[in-house]
Write a protein that holds these residues in place. Structure first.
Motif, short mmCIF file in Angstrom:
data_model
loop_
_atom_site.label_atom_id
_atom_site.label_comp_id
_atom_site.label_asym_id
_atom_site.label_seq_id
_atom_site.Cartn_x
_atom_site.Cartn_y
_atom_site.Cartn_z
N ALA A 40 -20.04 12.09 19.45
CA ALA A 40 -19.72 13.35 20.12
C ALA A 40 -18.30 13.82 19.86
O ALA A 40 -18.06 15.00 19.60
CB ALA A 40 -19.97 13.21 21.61
N ARG A 41 -17.33 12.90 19.91
CA ARG A 41 -15.94 13.34 19.75
C ARG A 41 -15.66 13.81 18.32
O ARG A 41 -14.96 14.81 18.12
CB ARG A 41 -14.98 12.22 20.15
CG ARG A 41 -13.56 12.71 20.40
CD ARG A 41 -12.76 11.71 21.21
NE ARG A 41 -11.42 12.21 21.52
CZ ARG A 41 -11.14 12.98 22.56
NH1 ARG A 41 -12.11 13.35 23.40
NH2 ARG A 41 -9.90 13.38 22.78
N ALA A 42 -16.23 13.12 17.34
CA ALA A 42 -16.07 13.56 15.95
C ALA A 42 -16.77 14.90 15.73
O ALA A 42 -16.26 15.77 15.01
CB ALA A 42 -16.61 12.50 15.00
N ALA A 43 -17.93 15.07 16.35
CA ALA A 43 -18.66 16.34 16.22
C ALA A 43 -17.86 17.49 16.83
O ALA A 43 -17.89 18.61 16.32
CB ALA A 43 -20.02 16.22 16.90
N ALA A 44 -17.12 17.21 17.91
CA ALA A 44 -16.35 18.26 18.58
C ALA A 44 -15.12 18.65 17.77
O ALA A 44 -14.61 19.77 17.91
CB ALA A 44 -15.93 17.79 19.97
N GLN A 45 -14.62 17.76 16.94
CA GLN A 45 -13.46 18.08 16.11
C GLN A 45 -13.88 18.80 14.83
O GLN A 45 -13.12 19.59 14.25
CB GLN A 45 -12.69 16.81 15.75
CG GLN A 45 -11.28 17.03 15.20
CD GLN A 45 -11.27 17.33 13.70
OE1 GLN A 45 -12.14 16.85 12.98
NE2 GLN A 45 -10.29 18.12 13.25
N ALA A 46 -15.11 18.58 14.40
CA ALA A 46 -15.58 19.08 13.10
C ALA A 46 -15.48 20.59 12.92
O ALA A 46 -15.15 21.06 11.82
CB ALA A 46 -17.01 18.61 12.86
N PRO A 47 -15.74 21.44 13.94
CA PRO A 47 -15.66 22.88 13.71
C PRO A 47 -14.29 23.37 13.24
O PRO A 47 -14.19 24.37 12.55
CB PRO A 47 -16.01 23.49 15.08
CG PRO A 47 -16.87 22.45 15.73
CD PRO A 47 -16.28 21.14 15.29
N PHE A 48 -13.24 22.64 13.60
CA PHE A 48 -11.88 23.06 13.25
C PHE A 48 -11.47 22.56 11.86
O PHE A 48 -10.53 23.10 11.27
CB PHE A 48 -10.88 22.56 14.28
CG PHE A 48 -11.23 22.91 15.70
CD1 PHE A 48 -11.20 24.23 16.13
CD2 PHE A 48 -11.62 21.93 16.61
CE1 PHE A 48 -11.53 24.57 17.44
CE2 PHE A 48 -11.94 22.25 17.91
CZ PHE A 48 -11.90 23.57 18.33
N GLY A 49 -12.14 21.51 11.39
CA GLY A 49 -11.83 20.98 10.07
C GLY A 49 -10.38 20.57 9.94
O GLY A 49 -9.75 20.08 10.88
N GLU A 50 -9.83 20.82 8.75
CA GLU A 50 -8.48 20.36 8.44
C GLU A 50 -7.40 21.18 9.14
O GLU A 50 -6.24 20.75 9.19
CB GLU A 50 -8.26 20.41 6.92
CG GLU A 50 -8.11 21.80 6.32
CD GLU A 50 -9.43 22.54 6.11
OE1 GLU A 50 -9.43 23.58 5.42
OE2 GLU A 50 -10.48 22.10 6.63
N VAL A 51 -7.74 22.35 9.69
CA VAL A 51 -6.69 23.18 10.30
C VAL A 51 -6.24 22.61 11.65
O VAL A 51 -5.19 22.99 12.16
CB VAL A 51 -7.14 24.65 10.47
CG1 VAL A 51 -7.66 25.22 9.17
CG2 VAL A 51 -8.14 24.82 11.58
N LEU A 52 -7.03 21.71 12.27
CA LEU A 52 -6.68 21.17 13.58
C LEU A 52 -7.07 19.70 13.65
O LEU A 52 -8.12 19.34 14.19
CB LEU A 52 -7.38 21.97 14.69
CG LEU A 52 -7.00 21.60 16.12
CD1 LEU A 52 -5.52 21.83 16.36
CD2 LEU A 52 -7.82 22.40 17.12
N PRO A 53 -6.23 18.81 13.14
CA PRO A 53 -6.57 17.39 13.16
C PRO A 53 -6.45 16.74 14.53
O PRO A 53 -7.03 15.68 14.76
CB PRO A 53 -5.54 16.78 12.19
CG PRO A 53 -4.39 17.74 12.19
CD PRO A 53 -4.98 19.11 12.40
N ASP A 54 -5.73 17.37 15.47
CA ASP A 54 -5.49 16.75 16.78
C ASP A 54 -5.69 17.78 17.89
O ASP A 54 -4.72 18.28 18.48
CB ASP A 54 -4.07 16.17 16.81
CG ASP A 54 -3.81 15.35 18.08
OD1 ASP A 54 -4.80 14.88 18.70
OD2 ASP A 54 -2.63 15.19 18.45
N PRO A 55 -6.93 18.11 18.22
CA PRO A 55 -7.18 19.14 19.24
C PRO A 55 -6.68 18.73 20.62
O PRO A 55 -6.60 17.54 20.96
CB PRO A 55 -8.72 19.27 19.23
CG PRO A 55 -9.16 18.68 17.93
CD PRO A 55 -8.17 17.60 17.63
N THR A 56 -6.37 19.74 21.44
CA THR A 56 -6.09 19.50 22.85
C THR A 56 -7.41 19.23 23.58
O THR A 56 -8.50 19.39 23.01
CB THR A 56 -5.42 20.72 23.49
OG1 THR A 56 -6.37 21.81 23.51
CG2 THR A 56 -4.17 21.14 22.73
#
Length: 429
Positions: free
Chosen positions: A155-171
């Motif tokens: 789930a956590r990797a899936a939640a980061q995937a939409p941002f791709g390389e532009v956001l490696p460390d989401p809030t």
């Protein structure tokens, strides 16, 4: 920079310095190498000049733009630059900030092409609400279900995937937004969700594209009228994602007239199926049936004009009484699939009519929509150019219902929580 139809006539004034920098013709561009850095700069100028919500305290905007700018400068072509712009727009967590044209593997637009709302709670990814009548609802997904994986990604990797390389460390908030994007899938193709149900059972759900399902809803009538309550005398009027269709004005007029003729003692205005927003003519026409005086319903502010000329621009919009008038009890239902003009109607009903609002946080489509066509990249940008407020000064996206209820669309047992609350309050009254 070529302009499309704008939500505000003032935008034409804002672009004058940019328009003076004429873009090369198509023949000139074909003879020269694509300048990715210049294409990004054109996009960033649009954001800084026109986007009403670029000043944020929940994300580091400058750091994000610096990171995206560096990536864009290395992009090999227009499609790659547009992808970086698209993903950068997602980092603002604003469904009104969109960069197209879209690719099939882009994530579906929330909340229009979405049937699930999700977030992280105590380290777990959970379904918060389920759109009634949707594929997810029919398959048995319910609030409280834990998301273990999306298309085989944790789930956590899936939640980061939409941002791709532009956001490696989401809030934390960006992770929540990314999770909602992930569980609703991509524009084309099925989605696979592995969930832990309330009884502890782990199940995998294979669901179709939310975009295909949302497209199938376009043939519905603009307004639905039904009757509920112990005596069947409470009218429920529900615009069905039709607030951008001017035929909704006469359709709502007729539906309310029929409700009054049938002896409705109360009206429930159900705004929970308006995720795509609409226009203010339709919005004001609906609110006008529930007031007998000219009243303010929404406040607008245009930061772009102050940025350009140092002169603030703010104004209040009014609604006028409209026949037929209904003066009985009115309840307004709203939730995550109440978007843009739907949100405006909710705050307007609160401000101008004294109706009781019931529901959860809404779609948070920020501001009044403007559109830009970028010449260098070929991208189209939708953005909120006008900041919108309740007449009491509360930002529209911060509005809290008179009676807060979450979830607002589907309870854990599959029933309708806010409709039940409206009927309970009506009987108590």
């Amino acid at each position: 920079m070529r302009r499309l139809a704008f939500g505000c006539v003032f935008l034409a004034m804002l672009a004058m310095p940019l328009a003076a920098q004429e873009a090369p013709s198509e023949s000139d561009q074909s003879a020269t190498a694509f300048d990715a850095a210049a294409a990004w700069d054109e996009f960033e100028q649009v954001l800084r000049r026109g986007y009403a919500y670029i000043e944020r305290d929940d994300i580091d905007v400058e750091a994000q733009l610096d990171r995206s700018r560096a990536l864009a400068a290395k992009a090999p072509g227009k499609a790659a630059v547009r992808r970086i712009m698209h993903r950068t727009a997602l980092t603002f967590m604003d469904p009104h900030l969109i960069v197209g044209p879209f690719e099939d593997d882009d994530y579906a637009i929330v909340m229009t092409a979405a049937d699930l709302d999700a977030r992280f709670e105590d380290g777990k990814a959970v379904i918060v609400d389920v759109r009634r009548g949707s594929p997810a609802f029919d398959a048995g997904l319910r609030p409280g279900d834990e998301v273990l994986s999306v298309d085989s990604k944790p789930a956590r990797a899936a939640a980061q995937a939409p941002f791709g390389e532009v956001l490696p460390d989401p809030t934390a908030n960006q992770f929540d937004y990314g999770l909602t994007l992930a569980v609703n899938g991509r524009r084309k193709g099925d989605r696979s969700l592995e969930l832990r149900k309330a009884n502890g059972q782990v199940r995998t759900f294979e669901l179709g594209s939310t975009r295909d399902w949302a497209d199938s809803l376009r043939e519905r009538e603009p307004v639905d009228l039904s009757f509920v309550g112990p005596r069947g005398d409470v009218a429920v009027l529900a615009p069905l994602n039709s607030l951008g269709n001017n035929d909704t004005i006469t359709a709502f007029d007729a539906a309310l007239k029929n409700a009054i003729a049938a002896g409705a003692r109360a009206v429930i205005l159900d705004m929970r199926e308006t995720p795509s927003g609409g226009n203010t003519e339709v919005g004001r026409s609906i609110i006008g049936h529930f007031t007998d005086q000219v009243r303010p319903y929404q406040m607008h502010r245009i930061p772009a004009l102050e940025r350009e000329f140092t002169v603030p621009r703010q104004f209040v919009e009014y609604v006028f009484p409209r026949e037929p008038f209904f003066g009985g009890p009115v309840f307004v239902l709203h939730g995550r699939w109440t978007g843009s003009m739907g949100e405006g109607i909710v705050i307007g009903m609160d401000a101008a009519t004294g109706a009781t609002t019931i529901g959860s946080n809404m779609g948070d489509l920020l501001g009044g929509l403007w559109n830009e066509q970028l010449e260098l990249s070929g991208a189209r940008v939708d953005l909120g150019g006008e900041a919108l407020f309740h007449v009491d000064g509360t930002p529209r996206e911060d509005y809290v219902a008179n009676v807060p209820v979450e979830p607002a669309s589907t309870a854990r047992d599959g029933t309708d929580p806010v409709l039940a609350e409206a009927l309970r309050l009506l009987e108590k009254r």
